[in-house]
Design an enzyme around this catalytic site. Structure first.
Site, PDB file in Angstrom:
ATOM      1  NE  ARG A  13      -3.404   0.542  -0.371  1.00 29.09           N
ATOM      2  CZ  ARG A  13      -4.273   0.796  -0.850  1.00 29.09           C
ATOM      3  NH1 ARG A  13      -3.913   0.370  -2.516  1.00 29.09           N
ATOM      4  NH2 ARG A  13      -4.607   2.115  -0.869  1.00 29.09           N
ATOM      5  CB  ILE A  14       3.547   2.968   2.405  1.00 30.35           C
ATOM      6  CG1 ILE A  14       2.319   2.881   3.764  1.00 30.35           C
ATOM      7  CG2 ILE A  14       4.143   4.025   2.646  1.00 30.35           C
ATOM      8  CD1 ILE A  14       1.627   3.779   3.477  1.00 30.35           C
ATOM      9  CB  CYS A 154      -0.572   7.352   9.332  1.00 31.26           C
ATOM     10  SG  CYS A 154      -0.707   5.781   9.871  1.00 31.26           S
ATOM     11  CG  ASN A 318      -5.317   5.088   6.532  1.00 30.71           C
ATOM     12  OD1 ASN A 318      -6.122   6.105   7.168  1.00 30.71           O
ATOM     13  ND2 ASN A 318      -4.648   4.287   6.797  1.00 30.71           N
TER      14      ASN A 318
END
EC number: 1.2.1.12
Length: 360
Positions: A13-14, A154, A318
């Site tokens: 995801r990041i 985050c 986030n």
């Protein structure tokens, strides 16, 4: 000015969102991605289609070959090494590597990237021993000799700017934080085994799950004045993105809620513009999907019990907000290093001039 060349280890995801941020910037260049578990064609699919942030529409994305992706005409080299020290970052010119696997989060493990030619490593997670930096709060303390750093979490990126403003203006005696946090990839879609965290093994899609977080304590690492004064917990809730911090603090100086709001608004329009936001609108979580600020104070959601006891509420994406800060931290590190190089070069020139003068 030359673009900052960046590599990404771990295309989760990041990793994917950091890639999106880089590819939309004018001063940074994505040159390499490493992920041993994804083929280039599947990598293309995962990057192009995102259930939260939508389809990628900025450049045409295609596979050139099994080791190269094309973003428009821009090639990005793809590696598939499990061992960080075997990733040849130097071959691609990647000076900065984003370590986003969630596995190599301590200094020694992250330092393996340096053996492959990277100059600096930014861990996209809290670290037990790497120095942590939160943009807008303590990034000015970064020194160019630091090669391994953490961008914290985050939640710390949301909490720290808010806590800094309150502590600077009114003083914080002590406080408790709760983050109501969207689900993440580590949770279970249905009930499953989770030996270390039994509640964490319950189905994420229809439970509110109490969980631990070190985000509040980590604020003490980026703001030493608050060390030991804050702690907190998390509730994981069945939303896919955007979380919210509830910070309840006891103040040293008495203040009305209007004074607190005014102080936060002033900072959001001043030194912390782009990092700390302020809103008096009747907002809900989905209103912040894609918001690149770290922390958006919700003026209507907070309350005061008295002049010394207050609850403050601040939203954050986030995923996107955090990924934006990863790239901002890299920018700051690059500028700091470039300034030092310029000073060193000027010193060398000055010494050379003196030597030549003495010889004459």
């Amino acid at each position: 000015m030359a673009k900052v060349k960046i590599g990404i280890n771990g295309f989760g995801r990041i990793g994917r969102l950091v890639a999106r941020v880089i590819l939309q910037s004018d001063d940074c260049e994505l040159v390499a991605i490493n992920d041993p578990f994804i083929t280039t064609d599947y990598m293309t699919y995962m990057f192009k289609y995102d259930s939260v942030h939508g389809q990628w529409k900025h450049h045409e994305l295609k596979v050139k070959d099994e080791k190269t992706l094309l973003f428009g005409e821009r090639p990005v080299t793809v590696f598939g090494n499990r061992n960080p020290e075997e990733i040849p970052w130097g071959q691609t010119g990647a000076d900065y590597v984003v370590e986003s696997t969630g596995v190599f989060t301590d200094k020694d493990k992250a330092a393996a990237h340096l053996k492959g030619g990277a100059k600096k490593v930014i861990i996209s997670a809290p670290s037990k021993d790497a120095p942590m930096f939160v943009v807008g709060v303590n990034e000015h303390e970064y020194k160019s000799e630091l090669n391994i750093v953490s961008n914290a979490s985050c939640t710390t990126n949301c909490l720290a700017p808010l806590a800094k403003v309150i502590n600077d203006k009114f003083g914080i005696v002590e406080g408790l934080m709760t983050t109501v946090h969207s689900i993440t990839a580590t949770q279970k879609t249905v009930d499953g085994p989770s030996a270390k965290d039994w509640r964490g093994g319950r189905a994420a899609s229809f439970n509110i799950i109490p969980s631990s977080t070190g985000a509040a304590k980590a604020v003490g690492k980026v703001l030493p004045a608050l060390n030991g004064k804050l702690t907190g917990m998390s509730f994981r809730v069945p939303t896919v993105d955007v979380s919210v911090v509830d910070l309840t603090v006891r103040l040293e100086k008495e203040a009305t809620y209007e004074q607190i709001k005014a102080a936060i608004k002033e900072e959001s329009e001043g030194k912390m513009k782009g990092i700390l936001g302020y809103t008096e609108d009747d907002v809900v979580s989905t209103d912040f999907v894609g918001d690149n600020r770290s922390s958006i104070f919700d003026a209507k959601a907070g309350i005061c019990l008295n002049g010394n006891f207050v609850k403050l509420v601040s939203w954050y994406d986030n995923e996107w907000g955090y990924s934006s800060r990863v790239v901002d931290l890299i920018r700051h590190m690059s500028k700091t290093t470039s300034k030092l190089d310029s000073v060193a070069l000027a010193c060398v020139d000055a010494v050379s001039t003196l030597i030549l003068s003495s010889e004459c």
